[in-house]
Write a protein that holds these residues in place. Structure first.
Motif, PDB file in Angstrom:
ATOM      1  N   ALA A 133     115.700  97.176  82.296  1.00  0.00           N
ATOM      2  CA  ALA A 133     116.767  98.088  82.716  1.00  0.00           C
ATOM      3  C   ALA A 133     118.121  97.693  82.128  1.00  0.00           C
ATOM      4  CB  ALA A 133     116.858  98.120  84.238  1.00  0.00           C
ATOM      5  N   ILE A 134     118.336  96.410  81.879  1.00  0.00           N
ATOM      6  CA  ILE A 134     119.606  95.956  81.313  1.00  0.00           C
ATOM      7  C   ILE A 134     119.570  95.960  79.791  1.00  0.00           C
ATOM      8  CG2 ILE A 134     121.123  93.939  81.078  1.00  0.00           C
ATOM      9  CD1 ILE A 134     120.533  93.263  83.962  1.00  0.00           C
ATOM     10  N   SER A 135     118.445  95.571  79.206  1.00  0.00           N
ATOM     11  CA  SER A 135     118.377  95.427  77.756  1.00  0.00           C
ATOM     12  C   SER A 135     118.463  96.767  77.030  1.00  0.00           C
ATOM     13  CB  SER A 135     117.093  94.701  77.345  1.00  0.00           C
ATOM     14  OG  SER A 135     115.939  95.435  77.727  1.00  0.00           O
ATOM     15  N   SER A 156     112.520  88.626  86.460  1.00  0.00           N
ATOM     16  CA  SER A 156     112.623  90.039  86.856  1.00  0.00           C
ATOM     17  C   SER A 156     112.443  90.930  85.627  1.00  0.00           C
ATOM     18  CB  SER A 156     113.984  90.320  87.508  1.00  0.00           C
ATOM     19  OG  SER A 156     114.204  89.462  88.610  1.00  0.00           O
ATOM     20  N   PRO A 206     120.049  99.779  77.943  1.00  0.00           N
ATOM     21  CA  PRO A 206     121.437 100.250  77.811  1.00  0.00           C
ATOM     22  C   PRO A 206     122.286  99.358  76.913  1.00  0.00           C
ATOM     23  CG  PRO A 206     120.752 100.303  80.105  1.00  0.00           C
ATOM     24  CD  PRO A 206     119.688  99.578  79.357  1.00  0.00           C
ATOM     25  N   THR A 207     122.029  98.045  76.939  1.00  0.00           N
ATOM     26  CA  THR A 207     122.756  97.134  76.052  1.00  0.00           C
ATOM     27  C   THR A 207     122.511  97.489  74.596  1.00  0.00           C
ATOM     28  OG1 THR A 207     122.623  95.327  77.662  1.00  0.00           O
ATOM     29  CG2 THR A 207     123.068  94.721  75.379  1.00  0.00           C
ATOM     30  N   VAL A 219     114.100  94.410  85.718  1.00  0.00           N
ATOM     31  CA  VAL A 219     115.555  94.322  85.597  1.00  0.00           C
ATOM     32  C   VAL A 219     115.927  94.014  84.154  1.00  0.00           C
ATOM     33  CG1 VAL A 219     117.626  93.069  86.335  1.00  0.00           C
ATOM     34  CG2 VAL A 219     115.819  93.609  87.990  1.00  0.00           C
ATOM     35  N   ALA A 220     115.157  93.141  83.500  1.00  0.00           N
ATOM     36  CA  ALA A 220     115.417  92.806  82.100  1.00  0.00           C
ATOM     37  C   ALA A 220     115.339  94.054  81.222  1.00  0.00           C
ATOM     38  CB  ALA A 220     114.418  91.755  81.621  1.00  0.00           C
ATOM     39  N   ALA A 257     111.888  92.624  75.731  1.00  0.00           N
ATOM     40  CA  ALA A 257     112.299  92.075  77.029  1.00  0.00           C
ATOM     41  C   ALA A 257     111.077  91.771  77.890  1.00  0.00           C
ATOM     42  CB  ALA A 257     113.217  93.064  77.747  1.00  0.00           C
ATOM     43  N   SER A 299     109.724  88.076  79.237  1.00  0.00           N
ATOM     44  CA  SER A 299     109.667  87.959  80.695  1.00  0.00           C
ATOM     45  C   SER A 299     108.274  87.629  81.198  1.00  0.00           C
ATOM     46  CB  SER A 299     110.140  89.254  81.356  1.00  0.00           C
ATOM     47  OG  SER A 299     111.489  89.525  81.051  1.00  0.00           O
ATOM     48  N   VAL A 302     117.873  89.192  76.556  1.00  0.00           N
ATOM     49  CA  VAL A 302     117.996  89.631  77.951  1.00  0.00           C
ATOM     50  C   VAL A 302     116.758  89.232  78.747  1.00  0.00           C
ATOM     51  CG1 VAL A 302     118.280  91.615  79.480  1.00  0.00           C
ATOM     52  CG2 VAL A 302     119.516  91.529  77.313  1.00  0.00           C
ATOM     53  N   LEU A 321     116.574  86.889  82.140  1.00  0.00           N
ATOM     54  CA  LEU A 321     116.092  87.460  83.398  1.00  0.00           C
ATOM     55  C   LEU A 321     114.568  87.404  83.463  1.00  0.00           C
ATOM     56  CD1 LEU A 321     118.463  90.564  83.436  1.00  0.00           C
ATOM     57  CD2 LEU A 321     118.677  88.515  84.846  1.00  0.00           C
TER      58      LEU A 321
END
Length: 217
Positions: free
Chosen positions: A172-174, A166, A176-177, A169-170, A43, A47, A159, A163
């Motif tokens: 933080a989301i990737s 950010s 848990p995904t 944020v990328a 991620a 990014s 992800v 994103l």
């Protein structure tokens, strides 16, 4: 939040070597977050542009192969009964389940175990202790390591691409995904394994059932 500092972190020469060490260590210590690290760096790469995905995939795959190979060698040298942790807990349970099947289902077990932490240790130890030929085990381990690395990098890259502005944020989301997808894979594999075991048990019961009475002509 100002994310400018994340670019300096992403460009660090230490990130990729640390990733390799994490993935190798995760072959023995399931508390090490190797999957999360692979996803997070992927991620971060999409990014910020660093570290390179071209480096992340082979390094993650190599770490997986090296770690699993070390487990294989430990199983071959030590066996499955010497240490207490091999006979108890989730690892002991996993070893009991795979030790009799590792020769019959080597490819399936090596590939699927990469996504199930305790099963990963059990399968590689059992493969070594069961003397699965290295010429058979090693190519499977390489293929499984590459598939695992591509799977996790793909999650982080997708992800991170969505994103890109950010990076935190990328990440933080990737992560848990990836964890949710990993748990889903674990559940699917466990369900398939339970169905297979049930089917084999049914076939065994049918084979052991006494024949019915013979009707005279």
């Amino acid at each position: 939040m100002n994310d400018a500092w994340i670019g300096d972190v992403a460009a660090s020469a230490w990130l990729v070597p640390i990733l390799f060490a994490l993935v190798v260590g995760d072959a023995f210590l399931v508390v090490l977050p190797s999957e999360a690290a692979v996803v997070a760096l992927a991620a971060l790469s999409t990014s910020t542009g660093s570290p390179s995905l071209v480096a992340i995939i082979p390094v993650a795959a190599a770490g997986a192969v090296v770690g699993d190979g070390l487990c294989y060698l430990i199983g071959r040298r030590i066996g499955l009964d010497r240490w207490h942790w091999q006979r108890t807990g989730r690892i002991g349970t996993a070893i009991t389940r795979v030790r009799s099947a590792v020769h019959r289902r080597t490819a399936v077990l090596v590939f699927t175990a990469r996504y199930v932490p305790f099963a990963r240790i059990a399968v590689n130890l059992a493969a070594g202790a069961g003397r699965v030929p290295l010429r058979r085990y090693f190519p499977l381990s390489i293929a499984a390591g590459i598939a695992w690395a591509v799977f996790n990098v793909s999650i982080g890259a997708v992800v991170g691409e969505l994103l890109g502005d950010s990076p935190l944020v990328a990440i933080a989301i990737s992560v848990p995904t990836a964890i949710v997808l990993g748990l889903a894979v674990d559940r699917v594999l466990a369900s398939l394994d339970a169905r297979r075991a049930s089917r084999l048990a049914g076939l065994a019961d049918s084979a052991e059932a006494p024949p019915g009475p013979v009707t005279p002509p």
